[in-house]
Structure formats: C-alpha cells, structure tokens
Design an enzyme around this catalytic site. Structure first.
Site, mmCIF file in Angstrom:
data_model
loop_
_atom_site.group_PDB
_atom_site.id
_atom_site.type_symbol
_atom_site.label_atom_id
_atom_site.label_comp_id
_atom_site.label_asym_id
_atom_site.label_seq_id
_atom_site.Cartn_x
_atom_site.Cartn_y
_atom_site.Cartn_z
ATOM 1 N N GLU A 65 0.816 -1.210 0.000
ATOM 2 C CA GLU A 65 0.000 0.000 0.000
ATOM 3 C C GLU A 65 0.852 1.264 0.000
ATOM 4 O O GLU A 65 0.504 2.259 -0.631
ATOM 5 C CB GLU A 65 -0.935 0.042 1.214
ATOM 6 C CG GLU A 65 -1.755 1.315 1.245
ATOM 7 C CD GLU A 65 -2.770 1.390 2.363
ATOM 8 O OE1 GLU A 65 -3.621 2.290 2.306
ATOM 9 O OE2 GLU A 65 -2.707 0.559 3.281
ATOM 10 N N ASP A 83 -0.680 -5.148 3.007
ATOM 11 C CA ASP A 83 -1.117 -3.916 3.655
ATOM 12 C C ASP A 83 -0.537 -3.948 5.067
ATOM 13 O O ASP A 83 -0.935 -4.769 5.892
ATOM 14 C CB ASP A 83 -2.646 -3.845 3.714
ATOM 15 C CG ASP A 83 -3.140 -2.455 4.108
ATOM 16 O OD1 ASP A 83 -2.364 -1.720 4.741
ATOM 17 O OD2 ASP A 83 -4.292 -2.117 3.794
ATOM 18 N N ILE A 85 -0.718 -1.895 7.641
ATOM 19 C CA ILE A 85 -1.725 -1.599 8.658
ATOM 20 C C ILE A 85 -3.025 -1.303 7.928
ATOM 21 O O ILE A 85 -3.194 -0.220 7.365
ATOM 22 C CB ILE A 85 -1.332 -0.416 9.563
ATOM 23 C CG1 ILE A 85 -0.055 -0.733 10.347
ATOM 24 C CG2 ILE A 85 -2.482 -0.082 10.517
ATOM 25 C CD1 ILE A 85 0.395 0.394 11.279
ATOM 26 N N ASP A 86 -3.918 -2.263 7.905
ATOM 27 C CA ASP A 86 -5.229 -2.053 7.304
ATOM 28 C C ASP A 86 -6.168 -1.566 8.396
ATOM 29 O O ASP A 86 -6.400 -2.263 9.385
ATOM 30 C CB ASP A 86 -5.766 -3.350 6.701
ATOM 31 C CG ASP A 86 -7.099 -3.120 6.008
ATOM 32 O OD1 ASP A 86 -7.088 -2.555 4.900
ATOM 33 O OD2 ASP A 86 -8.141 -3.472 6.597
ATOM 34 N N THR A 88 -5.965 2.177 9.180
ATOM 35 C CA THR A 88 -5.075 3.180 9.784
ATOM 36 C C THR A 88 -5.839 4.183 10.643
ATOM 37 O O THR A 88 -5.341 4.613 11.693
ATOM 38 C CB THR A 88 -4.269 3.914 8.696
ATOM 39 O OG1 THR A 88 -3.491 2.959 7.961
ATOM 40 C CG2 THR A 88 -3.330 4.941 9.298
ATOM 41 N N ASP A 208 -6.129 -4.231 0.158
ATOM 42 C CA ASP A 208 -7.222 -4.303 1.121
ATOM 43 C C ASP A 208 -7.914 -5.666 1.120
ATOM 44 O O ASP A 208 -8.489 -6.069 2.126
ATOM 45 C CB ASP A 208 -8.275 -3.229 0.818
ATOM 46 C CG ASP A 208 -7.745 -1.819 0.950
ATOM 47 O OD1 ASP A 208 -7.083 -1.541 1.969
ATOM 48 O OD2 ASP A 208 -7.982 -0.997 0.050
#
Length: 273
Positions: A65, A83, A85-86, A88, A208
């Site tokens: 990402e 990702d 940190i999905d 955030t 995602d």
C-alpha cells in the site's frame, strides 16, 4: 519452511514490533484526502515486511500500500500483496481494530492469505485448498443465510452519495442489522468466522482484499465484485463477499438491477491501481 509458514511468521513478527512501539509518538500524514491517513508505523512496517520477503525470496514480486511495486502489471511468478496496517484510522484513533494483511498469488492463482489482528493476537490464515484457520483452529464452512436474518458490514460513507444510497439503503433496511468495522481485512475475516454474513463496499485496492479473499473463499464464501465478476488482484474492485445463498440474493435482487450504474463506476478512474 514453506512460503505459507514464512508469511505467517513475518506477520506475527511485524505485529510484535507494532505493539512494542505503540507508546512512541506517531507521525501522521494525509494521502488522497484529509481522512486518508498514513503514519510512520505504516511505512516502517511495510519496509520490515518487504525486506524480510526480499531477503528470503529475492525473485518474488511485491505490491504494498505504501509504495512498493506500483509499476507491477503482471501476476506472473509469486506475487505478494501486503497492507502493513489495514485500518489506519482505527490505528490512529483507537490503537485497535486494525490488521496486517498479506495475500500471495502464484501465476495469478491464489496461494495463501494471512490477516493478523495485531492487538487481539488473532492470526487468520489459509493456504488455497486446505481450509482456513484462526490461530491453530480450523474454521468451519459457512452456513447459508437470507438477508432478513443476516448482519452485514458496509461503510456508511457510501450512503451519502445519491446513486449508491439508492442501491444500498434497501439492503440495510432488509438486513437484520448493519455494522462498520473500519478495516476491510477484518471484515473479510469476520465473514470467514461467521460473525457477520456479508461485507459490501464499492472501492477497495488490492492490498485491502488480497489476504481476505483467500481466507473467506476457503470456508465457502463467494467473493466477487458487485457485478458478480472475479476480482482482479492487480486492480481496485468493488466487493461483495457473503455465504453462497446470501451472495446470490444480494446480487440478483439488489445490485444487478443497478448494473449500468455499476459498470460506469467500474470503468472510472478508481478501477486502476
């Protein structure tokens, strides 16, 4: 160690690093809009994951990402989609309800998916064709439900737009209830776990959904875009994930009546990574 086991191990290590550094000050920046946030932790976690993958599998390709692999146009070979940190916004405001997501494809076919709920220390994972797991417990196949008895997850922001509101409000009114968790990866995991019955959203990037796609399908969920078409791991997609019966009902009764509008949306700029 297999690629699958390696993916699980680096997700756990990355999560441990995040927990250890939560007390440190975050540097928060915006991307496409004031609510599209990125932090120094997102960037550092992506670098950590990419470095570990490249050290072990130098010939593998990576899309992340926060910038890695944006020139990749082919799914040939092994492709990691990550990702760091999905969720955030949740990470910044709550320091919970976020996840590390990793999806791995081989020559365009699903290989493995990993979602790590960092603060709850829950690792959802699946190797294609071998079932899905929460930590070491194998998840059962999903039960079929009708919309009237289903809990769905949907981002309420889509209800502020005229045409999407027209599509989605009848779904919410018919469903037993609706939720919004703020992390697409966790939404996929919760469908796989059976604590929600469907996740519906209009716009997701590959990072995602790549990890969740594999996990959800391993317990019998149907994952498609909102036209019922297979997801493309190299491009953004609309999302409809649900147990088989509910997926059919949502598609036939609520989404395909808006097919012309959905096709216009899918042909627009958001459809490109």
């Amino acid at each position: 160690m297999s690629i699958y086991e390696f993916a699980k191990s680096i997700a756990l290590l990355a999560g441990e690093r995040i927990r250890e550094e939560l007390s440190q000050e975050l540097i928060i920046e915006t991307k496409s809009n004031p609510n599209d946030l990125v932090t120094n932790m997102d960037k550092a976690t992506e670098v950590f994951l990419v470095d570990r993958i490249k050290e072990t599998y130098p010939d593998h390709h990576i899309i992340g990402e926060e910038g890695h692999g944006k020139d990749i146009t082919s799914a040939d070979g092994y492709l990691w989609i990550i990702d760091p940190i999905d969720g955030t916004l949740n990470f910044v405001h709550q320091q919970q309800n976020f996840a590390i997501s990793i999806g791995i494809f081989h020559n365009g076919e699903k290989y493995a998916g990993v979602i790590y709920d960092v603060m709850n220390d829950k690792l959802y994972h699946a190797e294609a064709g071998k079932g899905a797991y929460l930590n070491e417990e194998k998840l059962p196949m999903l039960k079929n439900t009708a919309l009237v008895t289903s809990i769905i997850s949907m981002n309420p922001n889509w209800l502020t737009k005229d045409r999407t509101r027209e599509m989605y409000v009848p779904i919410i009114r018919t469903a037993r209830s609706a939720r919004s968790y703020g992390s697409a990866a966790l939404d996929f995991a919760y469908v796989a776990l059976g604590i929600i019955d469907s996740y519906i959203t209009l716009r997701l990037h590959p990072w995602d959904f790549a990890g969740g796609l594999i996990i959800a399908e391993e317990v019998g969920a149907v994952v498609s875009n909102q036209l019922g078409e297979k997801l493309d791991p190299l491009h953004s997609n609309s999302i409809l994930v649900a147990n088989q019966t509910l997926h059919q009902e949502l598609l036939a009764d609520y989404l395909l009546p808006f097919e012309s509008h959905l096709r216009l949306i899918h042909s627009g700029p958001f459809s490109h990574r």
